[in-house]
Design a protein around this motif. Structure first.
Motif, short mmCIF file in Angstrom:
data_model
loop_
_atom_site.label_atom_id
_atom_site.label_comp_id
_atom_site.label_asym_id
_atom_site.label_seq_id
_atom_site.Cartn_x
_atom_site.Cartn_y
_atom_site.Cartn_z
N MET A 98 0.84 -1.28 -0.02
CA MET A 98 -0.08 0.03 0.00
C MET A 98 0.95 1.11 -0.18
SD MET A 98 -3.13 -1.17 0.54
CE MET A 98 -3.39 -2.43 -0.26
N SER A 101 -0.05 7.39 2.02
CA SER A 101 -0.97 8.66 1.66
C SER A 101 -1.53 8.37 0.42
CB SER A 101 -0.02 9.84 1.71
OG SER A 101 0.45 10.15 3.09
N HIS A 102 -1.59 7.34 -0.29
CA HIS A 102 -2.46 7.14 -1.39
C HIS A 102 -3.68 6.53 -0.97
CE1 HIS A 102 -0.29 8.23 -5.20
NE2 HIS A 102 0.87 7.89 -4.71
N ALA A 103 -4.87 6.39 -1.95
CA ALA A 103 -5.85 5.85 -1.73
C ALA A 103 -5.83 4.16 -1.81
CB ALA A 103 -7.09 6.31 -2.81
N TYR A 105 -5.07 1.82 0.21
CA TYR A 105 -5.76 1.02 1.03
C TYR A 105 -7.07 1.36 1.51
CZ TYR A 105 -6.73 -0.24 6.04
OH TYR A 105 -7.32 -0.68 7.07
N THR A 106 -7.48 2.61 1.49
CA THR A 106 -8.84 3.02 1.65
C THR A 106 -9.92 2.33 0.51
OG1 THR A 106 -8.54 5.09 0.73
CG2 THR A 106 -8.35 5.05 3.19
N ALA A 107 -9.28 2.36 -0.57
CA ALA A 107 -10.12 1.83 -1.71
C ALA A 107 -10.44 0.41 -1.70
CB ALA A 107 -9.41 2.15 -3.00
N GLU A 109 -10.35 -1.14 1.07
CA GLU A 109 -11.27 -1.61 2.17
C GLU A 109 -12.69 -1.30 1.79
OE1 GLU A 109 -10.53 -2.20 5.84
OE2 GLU A 109 -9.05 -3.25 4.75
N LYS A 110 -12.82 -0.39 1.03
CA LYS A 110 -14.00 0.15 0.68
C LYS A 110 -14.71 -0.78 -0.50
CE LYS A 110 -16.96 4.29 -1.10
NZ LYS A 110 -17.58 4.30 0.55
N TYR A 111 -13.73 -1.21 -1.40
CA TYR A 111 -14.32 -2.01 -2.47
C TYR A 111 -13.98 -3.29 -2.35
CZ TYR A 111 -15.13 2.73 -4.32
OH TYR A 111 -15.69 4.11 -4.41
N ARG A 112 -13.58 -3.79 -1.28
CA ARG A 112 -13.22 -5.11 -0.76
C ARG A 112 -12.22 -5.75 -1.83
NH1 ARG A 112 -18.47 -5.06 -1.69
NH2 ARG A 112 -18.51 -7.19 -2.49
N GLN A 115 -11.52 -2.99 -6.68
CA GLN A 115 -11.35 -1.63 -7.28
C GLN A 115 -10.17 -1.87 -8.49
OE1 GLN A 115 -10.16 -2.60 -4.32
NE2 GLN A 115 -7.94 -2.05 -4.15
N PHE A 123 -9.15 6.75 -8.54
CA PHE A 123 -8.74 7.73 -7.80
C PHE A 123 -7.42 8.36 -8.42
CE2 PHE A 123 -10.94 4.57 -5.27
CZ PHE A 123 -11.51 5.50 -4.41
#
Lengths: 365, 365, 365, 365
Positions: A98, A101-103, A105-107, A109-112, A115, A123
Motif C-alpha cells: 500500500m 498517503s495514497h488511496a 488502502y482505503t479503496a 477496504e471500501k471496495y473489498r 477496485q 482515484f
C-alpha cells in the motif's frame, strides 16, 4: 448522486487511469453554446506534465465529444466527453504494498479488493482531465459574461509570490497573463526559485506541495444560497474533490483568528453607483452570497505522495510490515498543474449557481 | 435541494430569527431510535450565550418535536423539530444601514428587499440551534457505534491551547471532557486567558474569532466516496454552511505547504491485526475515504461582525455613505458556541455517509 | 439531475441516434458484482427489431463497458457503457417537416433549433438500448435475490392474451418462458393473431400499439416510501420515461372505478407463517409500499408514430401547412420490443429502493 | 430526498394524522410573491369532507405560515406551513387488526412497529392538506402566467360526465366553474346521480372510487425534459404520491391500444402564427415535452378502503386470521376531494419545470 455534483449544471466523472477511457457527463448546459476546442485544449495543456518539474509520462489528452454536440453547438441534451487512455505502464503500479498517503488502502477496504488498482484507478489524478474539460466550458461561458478566474502559486515551501494587486483593473490583466503561463507565479524571480526547488527535490526523489490563491473578478451580486448551498459550501465541496487538496479558505481565512472584528470588518461605501467594500477580508462573500467584490480563496495542495525514497508500509496480502520503493514516473510537484483544476471547479460551481439564480437563458444572453 | 443537505440522511433548515419559529426537517432517520432529550438539550445548552463572554440576550431553545416521533422512538417518517422564537427585540435590528460583514446587503440584493431583515432573518446564527438538535441526534447514534467527536479552541488570537493527545486512549477522555465544558479549551490556564481576552474585547465593543480543532475517534474505514462525495467534500460543505466559518482544513492542512513529501507521508504499519499509520498528517483520510485513523480537521471562525464601535457603511435607501453604530446585544465571540455546531455538522455528515455505506440497519445494530 | 434517475442506484442516459455513440452511466452499483454479458445480450436481443413485424433496420448493439468493471466484476466506481452507432442513414430523417406525434416540434421549440434532429437525436427509441443494458444488470441482481420480472402483451387492439396465472408457482415459470420469447404472449394462438395483425398493418404503412402487463414475483415487503417515493411513484417515473408509454396503472388500475370498496379490498390472511392477501387488486402495494404479494402493473404503448401514410403537418421553416410522407425503415409496432424496456426500468426502480431499504451489502449477500 | 420532490421547486411533507401537526416545507419559491390566503383556503375548503357524501369528521385546516413569509410576500427562503391537528379520536383507530388495503401492514413491516399507527399516521390522507396548500401557491403563480388547471369526475362506477369541450375558449370557463364547485362534475344531472350513488353506498357502509380527468390550458411549449424528467414522468411521480391513485394516463392513454397510428397521430397545422395539432390524442405532450396544446390526463381513485362492512384480516400480534369491523367516521368516496389534490400536484410539477426552463424571474414577470 455519488459521483456527480451540481444542481442546474451537473457533472459526473467516470473512468479509471489504466482502463479504456475516462470521461465526464455534463447535464444542464443550455442549447446553442459553441465549444471552442482550442480554448479547452489550452487549459488541458496547462494540466499536462511538462519539463523537468514534472513526470516524463506522456498523456494523450485528446478531447472526444461523444454526445450533446451538433453543428458546432451544444444541443441542450447530455454532453459526454471521453479521453481515451494510452501509454499506460501497468507494471509500474500494481502492488500489494500500500503506497503511503495514497488511496490504495482505503479503496481496497471500501471496495473489498474489487477496485481497479492500476495506476490509482478511479482515484488517479488523471480523472482531473475531464474535470478541466468541463470546467473550461463553464469558464468560457463565464468569461463572456465578464467573469474572469485566475490562480497563482502563492507559496511553495517558504517561497512566496507577490500578492494579487488590489486594483481590479490591474488584477484582470494579471489573471489573464497567469492563464497563459504554465507555471503560474506573478514574480518572475520567485517563479524561477520555485521551479528550481522542485527540480532539486526531484533529484532526491522527494516532492513538495504549495498554496494556490484564486481570484474571480466580475462576480454578480446575489449568487449563493444561505446555509447548505452557500458560495463557500458549493465551492469547497468541489475543491475538496480534487485529489491532494487538504485545505480551503475564503478571504482572510485562517488569519481571521489573529484580528479583532474592528480590524477585519469590510466597511461598505458607494463607488459612484456601485456598492463596494473598502477592504475585502471576506473574499467577496457575505452570508454565503456574493457581494460583487472579487472572490478570493486559497487552497493547499499537499506534496505528491509518490516519492522515490523508500517508505515503510504493509503488505496487504501477508498483513505484514514491509517497505516500498515506488517506481515509475511521478511528479515531484503537482501544485502548478492543480491550479487549472482549481480554476475549473470554481467555474463549474459559479456557473451552476448563476444558472439557478438567473435562469438558463442568462448563459446565452 | 437548496436549503437541504445529505443523501441517505437529509437535513433542511427553515425559519427566521424574529419570525414565529425556526426549525429543522430530518429525513432518513431509521425507525426505532430513542431520542434522549437530555442529551440533545445538553448540546443545545453549550450553544447558548452565557456569562460575560456572551450577549445577555436570552434565547429559549426548547426542543419541540412536531412529527416523526412516537412512543419514545423515531417512526422512520420525517422528523420535524421546531424552536419557537420569543424575547425578540425587533427595534434593535431594523436598519437601512447595511451592517458591515453581515448578510444584510447580499440578502437584500438576492431577495430584492423581500427578505425578513429582522435580526438577520434566515441568516441569523440562531438557525444553528435546530442544526445542533439534528446533529446531536446524529452524534448520539454515532456514539453508540463507538464514534466520538470533540472540539477545542486551538487558537484565539495569539493564545494557543495544548494540542490533542496522540494516544487514542487518552484522546477519548479529553474529547468526553470537552463535551462537558462550556468553554472548550484543554489547558486550564489558556482557557482563562482566552476568556479574559474576550471580556476585554467586550468592554471596548470589539470582537474576536478563533480556530477550532476537531477530532473524531472510532471512525470505520471505507467511509466517503471518490471525488464529489469525498469525506473532505461532504464535511466541508456542511462546515462552510455555518455562518462565520471561513476556512476548513484536514490533517496538516495549510501546513502541508512547508514540508517535503518524505516528511509528511503517513507510513502504514500493522498494529496487531489493525492497519494504522505511524503519523496522521492526512487527518484520517486517504483518497477522500476514511482510513480508520482519527479524523482531524480545523475550522476558523471569523470575529463576530456585530461590534459596538462605529463603522462606515451605506444607507441602502439613500444610496449614500454613512456610519453605523450597532446597538442591541451581541456576542464579543462565538467561537466557543460555534464549537458545538461544528461537532453537529460533522456528526451529520459522517452518519449520512455511514448509512449510505453500511445501510440503514447499521444504525440500530 | 435532469437526465438521471435514482437515489442509491443512479442511471444517466446520453447520446443521439445518429451521433457517434449512445450510452449509460450507472452509479451506486456495489463492488464485486460479476456482469454476465450473455445475460445482458439476451435482453438486448429481445429489444432488437426482428422479422416481418419490425423495421429491417439493423442496429449493432454491442455492449462496450468503458469503466467501472475490472477482472470480471464491478469495481464500485461509476460504470459507463457505450453503444457505438453505425449503419445510420441520415438522409432518411432530416426534415423541416415536423413528423406528427414525434418530438421534432417540441425539441425544436425547447432547444431553439440546436438539437440533433437526425433520427430523433436524443429522443430516439435507440436510447432504450443502454437502458436495457442497465436494467439487465439490475434484473440479474434481483433474480439472485429471488425476484423475477416478466411481461406479456395483454392486449393489442381487440386481441387479448390470457391473464397471468394466479398461482405464484405457475406464474414463475410463465415469466421465465416469456423472458425467453421474442414476441411475449402466453397464448400461442393469440400470439399468432397479434403478429399477423402487425404484418397486415405494416403492409398498409400503418402501425399499432398495445397494453403490456408486468408481474414481479418474490418482492420483499417494506419496499417503497410514503408519498413521493412510493413504489408506484418511483416505477411510474421510470416507466413514463420510455418513449411511447402513455399510461401506467397498478393492480386493478382504472378498473377500480367500476367497483365498490367491499368488492376490491384485499383481505389479509395467514398462509402458514406468511401474511398474504386473498385477492391482489392493489397489485402488491399498500400505501406506496410492497406488501409481499406479486407486483402487478400495466402500461400502454401508443402506436408507432412513424407511419408511411401521408399525413398533414407544417413546414417549420416556411411556417406553412403541408403534408409529410415519412420514408426510411420503421416499426409497425414496438410493443413487443418495449416489453424488455419496461422490465428493465422496473428492475432499476426496485433495485434502487431495495438498496436504500436494505443497504448495499444486500446486493451481494 | 425521500419525502421531498422537485428540482427548482421542492416540496417536503411531514407529520402524522394524530400527532401535533402536519406540514409542508417549500423551497425554491422566489422572493416577492404575495400569498392570497383566501385563494389557498378556497382550495383547502374543496378538500374538506362535507355533506352526506363525506365523513362527519371535522378537520380544522387552518393555514399557519411559520417561515419564509414577511410583510405579505414570500422572502425567498424556505416557506414552512403547519396545520395543527385537533378533534382527533385516537380510540377509533388503534388496532392490531390490519385494515385491508390500508398501509397498516406495510408500514408495520417497513418501520418494524415503530410507526405512528393512529389514524394512519404519516400515511393519512390528511397529509394532502399541506400538499393542497403548496399546490395552491403554485397554481396561483401559474394562473398569473395564464396557465389554468381544472378537473372533473369523468366517471364514477358506470356514471359518466360529459367530456371537456374541445374549444379552448369554452374550456377555460368550464375549468373556472369546476374550480368553484365542491362536487366537480360538468353535467348537473350526472352530478346528482353520482352524489346519490355515494349516499346509497354510504348507507350500506360501502365505498366507491372514480376517474378524474384533468386539463391544463395555456401551457407554454418546451416544458419537460427527455426521458427521466419528461412531463409525463414528473407529473406521474407526483400523482402516484397521492394516496388512492392507482392509475395515470395522458391523452388517449390506455385507449391508444385500440387504434392504428394513422387514426391517432396528431397532425400539425398553423393556426395563424401558432402551431397547433388538429387532434390532441397525445394530451399536449410529444417526446415528454409540452407542445402548447392543452394538457390532458386522467387518474383513477380507488374506492376508499375504510368500509363499515365486516372484512377478513389478520391480527398482527397473534398472527391469526380474524375479522375486522372498522369504526369511526370515514368517507364513502374521496374522488371529489382528491380532485383538488390532483390539481395541486399538477401545479407543483408544472411550476417546477417552468422555473427550470425559464428561470426564477419568470415567476414574477
Amino acid at each position: 448522486m455519488k459521483s456527480s455534483i451540481g444542481e442546474a449544471l451537473q457533472i459526473s466523472l467516470f473512468g479509471e487511469s489504466h482502463g479504456e477511457a475516462i470521461g465526464v457527463l455534463i447535464n444542464g448546459l443550455p442549447a446553442g453554446i459553441p465549444l471552442d476546442e482550442n480554448y479547452i485544449n489550452h487549459f488541458l495543456d496547462l494540466r499536462k506534465p511538462k519539463g523537468k518539474i514534472s513526470t516524463s509520462r506522456k498523456e494523450r489528452d485528446e478531447l472526444h465529444v461523444v454526445s450533446g454536440y451538433f453543428n458546432g453547438h451544444t444541443t441542450g441534451t447530455p454532453l459526454c466527453i471521453l479521453f481515451e487512455n494510452s501509454n499506460t505502464h501497468s507494471k509500474d503500479y500494481h502492488n500489494d504494498k500500500m503506497r503511503p498517503s495514497h488511496a490504495d488502502y482505503t479503496a481496497n477496504e471500501k471496495y473489498r479488493g474489487y477496485q481497479d488498482y492500476r495506476g490509482g484507478g478511479h482515484f488517479s489524478g488523471r480523472l482531473t482531465a475531464p474535470l478541466v474539460a468541463a470546467g473550461s466550458i463553464a469558464r468560457h461561458i463565464l468569461e463572456k459574461k465578464g467573469i474572469v478566474i485566475g490562480t497563482h502559486i502563492a507559496k511553495l515551501q517558504e517561497l512566496q509570490d507577490i500578492p494579487f494587486p488590489e486594483s481590479e483593473d490591474v488584477a484582470v490583466s494579471v489573471l489573464q497573463e497567469l492563464n497563459q503561463t504554465y507555471f503560474p507565479v506573478c514574480d518572475v524571480e520567485v517563479s524561477k526559485q520555485m521551479q528550481e526547488r522542485i527540480e532539486t527535490l526531484a533529484k532526491t526523489g522527494d516532492s513538495t506541495g504549495g498554496i494556490l490563491e484564486t481570484m474571480v473578478l466580475g462576480m454578480p451580486t446575489g449568487v449563493g444560497e444561505p446555509f447548505f448551498s452557500s458560495l463557500e459550501s458549493v465551492l469547497a465541496k468541489l475543491l475538496f474533490s480534487i485529489p491532494a487538496i487538504k485545505g480551503v479558505e475564503f478571504g482572510l481565512g485562517f488569519e481571521f483568528c489573529n484580528f479583532n472584528g474592528s480590524e477585519v470588518n469590510d466597511a461598505f461605501y458607494m463607488d459612484q453607483e456601485t456598492v463596494k467594500t473598502k477592504t475585502n477580508y471576506n473574499g467577496g462573500i457575505n452570508g454565503g452570497i456574493s457581494n460583487g467584490m472579487p472572490l478570493h480563496l486559497k487552497t493547499v495542495v499537499k506534496p505528491t505522495p509518490s516519492i522515490f525514497i523508500e517508505q515503510e508500509t504493509i503488505d496487504y496480502q501477508t498483513k505484514e510490515n514491509t517497505t516500498i520503493q515506488i517506481e515509475g514516473r511521478h511528479d515531484p510537484a503537482i501544485v502548478h498543474r492543480a491550479r487549472v483544476v482549481v480554476d475549473s471547479v470554481v467555474a463549474i460551481g459559479i456557473l451552476d449557481l448563476c444558472i439557478q439564480q438567473f435562469g438558463p437563458a442568462w448563459v446565452g444572453e
